[in-house]
Design an enzyme around this catalytic site. Structure first.
Site, mmCIF file in Angstrom:
data_model
loop_
_atom_site.group_PDB
_atom_site.id
_atom_site.type_symbol
_atom_site.label_atom_id
_atom_site.label_comp_id
_atom_site.label_asym_id
_atom_site.label_seq_id
_atom_site.Cartn_x
_atom_site.Cartn_y
_atom_site.Cartn_z
ATOM 1 N N LYS A 45 0.861 -1.179 0.000
ATOM 2 C CA LYS A 45 0.000 0.000 0.000
ATOM 3 C C LYS A 45 0.902 1.235 0.000
ATOM 4 O O LYS A 45 2.019 1.187 0.525
ATOM 5 C CB LYS A 45 -0.852 -0.040 1.279
ATOM 6 C CG LYS A 45 -1.739 1.169 1.526
ATOM 7 C CD LYS A 45 -2.893 1.223 0.564
ATOM 8 C CE LYS A 45 -3.603 2.585 0.586
ATOM 9 N NZ LYS A 45 -4.397 2.808 -0.648
ATOM 10 N N CYS A 128 -0.704 10.975 -7.183
ATOM 11 C CA CYS A 128 -1.307 11.750 -6.103
ATOM 12 C C CYS A 128 -1.094 13.238 -6.388
ATOM 13 O O CYS A 128 -0.194 13.627 -7.122
ATOM 14 C CB CYS A 128 -0.698 11.355 -4.771
ATOM 15 S SG CYS A 128 1.085 11.382 -4.798
ATOM 16 N N ASN A 189 -1.873 3.384 -13.390
ATOM 17 C CA ASN A 189 -2.699 3.624 -12.225
ATOM 18 C C ASN A 189 -4.147 3.715 -12.705
ATOM 19 O O ASN A 189 -4.421 3.514 -13.886
ATOM 20 C CB ASN A 189 -2.254 4.913 -11.520
ATOM 21 C CG ASN A 189 -2.443 4.804 -10.010
ATOM 22 O OD1 ASN A 189 -3.496 4.358 -9.551
ATOM 23 N ND2 ASN A 189 -1.451 5.208 -9.248
ATOM 24 N N GLY A 262 -4.058 -6.521 -9.280
ATOM 25 C CA GLY A 262 -4.671 -5.693 -8.255
ATOM 26 C C GLY A 262 -6.089 -6.132 -7.950
ATOM 27 O O GLY A 262 -6.322 -7.039 -7.146
HETATM 28 C C1 LIG Z 1 -8.515 -0.243 -3.643
HETATM 29 C C2 LIG Z 1 -7.334 0.211 -4.421
HETATM 30 C C3 LIG Z 1 -6.318 0.951 -3.791
HETATM 31 C C4 LIG Z 1 -5.203 1.389 -4.487
HETATM 32 N N1 LIG Z 1 -4.212 2.072 -3.849
HETATM 33 C C5 LIG Z 1 -3.087 2.458 -4.517
HETATM 34 C C6 LIG Z 1 -1.993 3.093 -3.854
HETATM 35 O O1 LIG Z 1 -2.011 3.305 -2.643
HETATM 36 N N2 LIG Z 1 -0.919 3.490 -4.599
HETATM 37 C C7 LIG Z 1 -0.852 3.246 -5.945
HETATM 38 O O2 LIG Z 1 0.140 3.614 -6.584
HETATM 39 N N3 LIG Z 1 -1.864 2.617 -6.598
HETATM 40 C C8 LIG Z 1 -2.970 2.215 -5.917
HETATM 41 N N4 LIG Z 1 -3.986 1.556 -6.585
HETATM 42 C C9 LIG Z 1 -3.853 1.295 -8.031
HETATM 43 C C10 LIG Z 1 -3.367 -0.133 -8.304
HETATM 44 O O3 LIG Z 1 -2.099 -0.349 -7.738
HETATM 45 C C11 LIG Z 1 -3.311 -0.408 -9.805
HETATM 46 O O4 LIG Z 1 -2.442 0.524 -10.421
HETATM 47 C C12 LIG Z 1 -4.678 -0.298 -10.481
HETATM 48 O O5 LIG Z 1 -5.691 -0.736 -9.605
HETATM 49 C C13 LIG Z 1 -4.763 -1.078 -11.785
HETATM 50 O O6 LIG Z 1 -4.578 -2.460 -11.592
HETATM 51 P P1 LIG Z 1 -5.813 -3.523 -11.414
HETATM 52 O O7 LIG Z 1 -6.782 -3.230 -12.520
HETATM 53 O O8 LIG Z 1 -5.185 -4.868 -11.499
HETATM 54 O O9 LIG Z 1 -6.413 -3.244 -10.089
HETATM 55 C C14 LIG Z 1 -5.107 1.105 -5.876
HETATM 56 C C15 LIG Z 1 -6.109 0.376 -6.503
HETATM 57 C C16 LIG Z 1 -7.216 -0.076 -5.802
HETATM 58 C C17 LIG Z 1 -8.268 -0.858 -6.528
#
Ligand SMILES: Cc1cc2nc3c(=O)[nH]c(=O)nc-3n(C[C@H](O)[C@H](O)[C@H](O)COP(=O)(O)O)c2cc1C
Ligand SMILES: Cc1cc2nc3c(=O)[nH]c(=O)nc-3n(C[C@H](O)[C@H](O)[C@H](O)COP(=O)(O)OP(=O)(O)OC[C@H]3O[C@@H](n4cnc5c(N)ncnc54)[C@H](O)[C@@H]3O)c2cc1C
Ligand SMILES: Cc1cc2nc3c(=O)[nH]c(=O)nc-3n(C[C@H](O)[C@H](O)[C@H](O)COP(=O)(O)OP(=O)(O)OC[C@H]3O[C@@H](n4cnc5c(N)ncnc54)[C@H](O)[C@@H]3O)c2cc1C
Ligand SMILES: Cc1cc2nc3c(=O)[nH]c(=O)nc-3n(C[C@H](O)[C@H](O)[C@H](O)COP(=O)(O)O)c2cc1C
Ligand code: FES
Ligand code: FES
Lengths: 301, 263, 301, 263
Positions: A45, A128, A189, A262
């Site tokens: 995280k 961010c 992201n 993710g």
């Molecule tokens: C609930 C949630 C929390 C996330 N928190 C972060 C984070 O703290 N930092 C970050 O760089 N990306 C964060 N992401 C983005 C994921 O790391 C990833 O880039 C994005 O969800 C795409 O991948 P996925 O489709 O496999 O989930 C978050 C995604 C989700 C769904």
């Protein structure tokens, strides 16, 4: 013969499947299901200098083959993680990618310095908002993003990945980061999105908008990885909707050397492990290795 | 006196992802009664705990709190709300699903009597608690609220099979007394009984029940209904502001003492 | 009482559900299923000054709850459509939105002038590349986009909608177009995406990348409509993944006055009509009108 | 002599979206035989025509060319290729689907004999054509190619039930002769027979068959396999370069005369 083994910025990964930041916390919640050392790596995280409470609830909602989240980067701050979670995670034998962020460049560097002893790689979350840049995300501002990367590079001896946003320009930012000495990239992201609540007649999420993730965004992610690979020689950690070994191979063809899982972990907590296992079987069947696939979709035929 | 829900965390068996079969699906008025066969689940659900259930065609699972756990069968009461619950209640018996279970903490036992204040599918975990309390020989008061008479099939199924003389309330008086179930709770508490209050239902109902418990100096517990993704503490979706700092409903809850919640 | 009737830039629409450009051709293929006059309007396939053959096949592929297309703007050129399809379509009693595009501003104006007699509204597709501006899409370049709108406004007396792209900046372009006198907006066009073919180890589409549409992109579309509505008082034709009356109401809450149905027509050729009928029933049940919903998701409660 | 496929366009009954029920689904080696009940379809499929079938969980329909149409039942042979066809062949009998039908043009009747050159599920429309030709008393030569013996169940089902002595070819010689089915076609054409060539299969096979037909001055038809979305001429996905300009496989095809196609 290990068909999945892959080297990434000097680190050996037993397989290319890592968890995506924010979807696996620091791994403790899933550690009783399988040894975390069997994953390519755990990406933590996002960690900031001080604790952040995050946004009000509802923080998530589902969309067609996707989900929106607006967690607001909730985390306990770097000191809490250095005190307990990171040493624990390292002790599991897992490779660790620490995701770091802050309000300004010095914050990123501060966190990176503190987590370095536990990090195989540092992932700098540039999505961010840049508090001193008018709340535009760093990733939308090549200069601000480059400054962050320079500061982080100075603060750590670990390889530094810049995590790019799909909501702003891609190539100009990547170029500026290369000049700033970034070692690799991680993308994508989440995409900005919104869902409306028909009963309350307002956005479902308390934060109104959120980040879209999951299979819905996979085509956008594959294209961005492909696009970046064409223009950069730095290694890529690809993600966005990976839910199967086939998805992982799509990212490899596009140019990803590692892939992150993710949202799929919410559908199935075993997903990162199963995808690695499926990959092994699939590559065995084809008598190929993961490395054979990296960037292979760019052949001019 | 008031037992912080966090304490329960450490006694809980570890969750896993279980293959389950939907063995029954039948309407209860606007709700649906589902029975899942969970032969591989060694742990027993405690009242208030929940599972996170897959729904074909949906990415995220849906958190649901059982109303009963008998042998290998787990009963759910589902109110269709959005696309996920609508699709879930339309599945034919025989469908194979996956469930993360058991999740979350549970209702602590009361020192004396128990007052259960619910509405809609909130009756599910409350009925499960009532069953447990009756077995333990405790006195249970049930106050159930509805808009009109739509919950008659529901309360018949979950409360009357336990032989509990529940008190019903409805906004239009079509089921039981006219008014809200907190009216019944208020009368009970005014009588000075040594009761612990348990409430599950819409936020407004739980808040009203909590307020009464606090006013009368009685312990009280609610099960907070927060949007969840992982269900296991990893995604931080389900934040709850408490007097002891920010907690997460899926692991620190869903059951919280009413004084702990920042309403 | 007609709960669905809505006025948009001086034109009365019996209901707010129109077809999306490129997914309904000029309506002839579907005219035997239902009278086209029962739709809010038909938006035509994009029309350019001269015929365009389009890209090689495969031109489409499916993705999770979405699809990619790279048709390459195939069309027979404005003269062919003015000769037969547009008079035929008008004769069906349908309201007609003609989607126009070209390589440069003068092309847009040329097409707009020719189609005006048959058009209730002109929709200017700014997502196509600006040939004289280095092949960047017009929609990514506020000045080039504004020039197109000014020329089209001069060439037609019909209200002009600018169709925006979700792949570039939103608000700067919208602002420039307002200054150029645009009457309204239509959004979103498709998101750039890619799918890889694991057998051939290359992108599935002959054009490599394509445009992502369908339910997958709905959250992105709803957010962009919401964002634009906050910053502009021009009426909005919203689209992107609409497949049900509930989806249409989400767009209305976000600020759309009309909604277009595109990809859903491939899933079900009756979709645009069914969505209008479902909307009627849903608004009846709630004793509300479509107009009550437009922008209602912005209330500060 | 060579009848342009476009002519057929105007005789066709109009398509509609039909509710269909999957009544049978059974494996035929690597392929799957599906039978759809289409009681509401008044029109009869002609060999070469196709339907565009919904697959639950998928946005787009899948174009498939029937191998038979008997009473209200339409038979399909489906080769799993990507996610859509994989999910389609896994559906249980009883599943309700939607089909746009009938779509596209069909194979014209030959002046004399017919030579059918196919591979894989290309055998489906060819077998349908063979059945029609046999009824009309025509002489039919069938050349079917495979990699190894995997198509034995397929050819047994589609050709042998018609009593056709088909000629089989496989790359490793495990089914029929070793080699490609175009070898059989070449021999037949070399004999100078008055045949019309029909080919459905991989592009390389159709191209080779087309080349032979052209070399020998025989009419020839292929069914082009182009990715489709709408299936009805609205989306322009299925462009085909022809000597008469750009056409669209879903409405101007899928059947094209071999000289018309820009290979
Ligand atoms: C609930 C949630 C929390 C996330 N928190 C972060 C984070 O703290 N930092 C970050 O760089 N990306 C964060 N992401 C983005 C994921 O790391 C990833 O880039 C994005 O969800 C795409 O991948 P996925 O489709 O496999 O989930 C978050 C995604 C989700 C769904
Ligand atoms: C611990 C717990 C126990 C529950 N027990 C029951 C029960 O026994 N019976 C019952 O009918 N309902 C119960 N609910 C509520 C139920 O989970 C939601 O109604 C359901 O998730 C809504 O999903 P949907 O697809 O219909 O709605 P959607 O709005 O489409 O759901 C989209 C997403 O939001 C989440 N979400 C939406 N509403 C809620 C909500 N109210 N609570 C949590 N997540 C939500 C969903 O999980 C999903 O991820 C419980 C909720 C929690 C937290
Ligand atoms: C007129 C016609 C008749 C056909 N008849 C048969 C048949 O009888 N039996 C059979 O097994 N197959 C047949 N096909 C091929 C079949 O349609 C494809 O194999 C199928 O669409 C692939 O879908 P998928 O989900 O498995 O693959 P995916 O690649 O996941 O499909 C994604 C998208 O691409 C399209 N697509 C992918 N491959 C093809 C293809 N080869 N042809 C057309 N569209 C494609 C799909 O329709 C879908 O929209 C026919 C194709 C056409 C055009
Ligand atoms: C096959 C196809 C062709 C399209 N052609 C055009 C076009 O010619 N001009 C245009 O402005 N948009 C075109 N679009 C975009 C749609 O009009 C619409 O903006 C987009 O698909 C989002 O809506 P949807 O998700 O409902 O399809 C096309 C979309 C598809 C799928
Ligand atoms: S639902 Fe993921 S932390 Fe509670
Ligand atoms: S598939 Fe749409 S035009 Fe042919």
């Amino acid at each position: 013969m290990n068909r999945l083994e892959v080297e990434f910025l000097g680190v050996r990964f037993p397989n290319p499947v890592v968890t995506a930041s924010g979807t696996f916390n620091f791994g403790r919640e899933y550690a009783h299901l399988y040894p975390l050392s069997r994953l390519g790596a755990v990406t933590t995280k996002g960690v900031s200098p001080r604790p952040i409470a995050g946004t009000p609830t509802p923080r998530i909602t589902e969309t067609p083959m996707g989900m929106l989240n607006a967690i607001g980067l909730e985390n306990k701050g770097v000191d809490a993680y250095v005190a307990s979670e990171l040493p624990w995670l390292k002790a599991q034998g897992a490779r660790v990618i620490v995701n770091v962020f802050g309000d300004e460049a010095a914050d990123f560097a501060h966190v990176a310095r503190k987590v370095s002893p536990y990090a195989d790689l540092i992932e700098v979350n540039l999505s961010c908002p840049n508090v001193h840049g008018g709340r535009l995300p760093f990733a939308h501002d090549p200069e601000a993003a480059a400054l962050v990367v320079r500061r982080v590079k100075d603060a750590t001896d670990r390889p530094v990945l810049a995590k790019l946003s799909p909501n702003g320009p891609l190539l100009p930012v990547a170029e500026a980061l290369e000049a700033a000495g970034v070692d690799g990239f991680s993308l994508i992201n989440t995409l900005l999105g919104m869902r409306m609540d028909l009963e309350r007649k307002r956005p479902v999420l308390a934060n109104r908008q959120g980040g879209l993730s999951g299979p819905a965004i996979k085509p956008v992610a594959v294209r961005q990885v492909y696009e970046l690979y064409r223009h950069s020689d730095r290694p890529i950690l690809g993600m966005g909707g990976v839910a199967s070994a086939e998805d992982a191979l799509e990212f490899a063809l596009a140019g990803a050397r590692l892939v992150a899982v993710g949202t799929a972990t919410f559908s199935d907590p075993y997903a990162p492990l199963k995808i690695a296992q499926e990959l092994e079987r699939e590559l065995q069947r084809r008598a190929e290795t993961w490395s054979d696939w990296i960037g292979a979709g760019h052949a001019p035929n | 006196m008031t037992r912080p829900s966090l304490e329960l965390t450490h006694e809980r068996p570890r969750w896993d992802d279980h293959a389950v079969t939907l063995v029954t699906s039948e309407p209860l008025g606007p709700h649906q009664r589902l029975v899942l066969a969970m032969p591989a689940l060694e742990a027993r659900f405690e009242p208030g705990q929940f599972l996170n259930l897959s729904v074909p065609g949906h990415l995220l699972r849906r958190p649901l709190a059982p109303s009963r756990h008998e042998g290998t069968e787990v009963e759910l009461i589902v109110t269709p709300f959005g696309p996920g619950t609508r699709d879930l209640i339309a599945l034919p018996a025989g469908t194979r699903l996956q469930a993360l279970a058991p999740l979350g903490n549970s209702f602590p036992m009361p020192a004396g009597e128990a007052a259960l204040v619910g509405a809609g599918a909130g009756a599910a975990p409350l009925a499960f608690l009532a069953e447990r309390l009756l077995c333990a020989g405790r006195t249970v008061h049930v106050f159930h609220g509805a808009v009109s008479s739509e919950d008659r099939p529901l309360v018949r199924e979950v409360y009357e099979r336990l032989g509990i003389g529940a008190h019903y309330f409805s906004e239009d008086g079509a089921l039981g007394r006219r008014g809200y179930p907190t009216a019944g709770l208020a009368e009970l508490l005014a009588g000075g009984a040594d009761v612990t209050v348990y409430s599950v239902g819409p936020l407004a109902l739980m808040r009203a029940a909590a307020r009464l418990a606090i006013e009368h100096g009685r312990p009280g517990y609610v099960s907070l209904d927060v949007h969840m993704a992982c269900g296991v503490g990893a995604c931080l979706s389900c934040a709850v502001k408490t007097t002891a700092g920010q907690k997460h409903a899926c692991v620190d809850g869903p059951v919280f003492e009413v004084r702990e919640v920042v309403w």
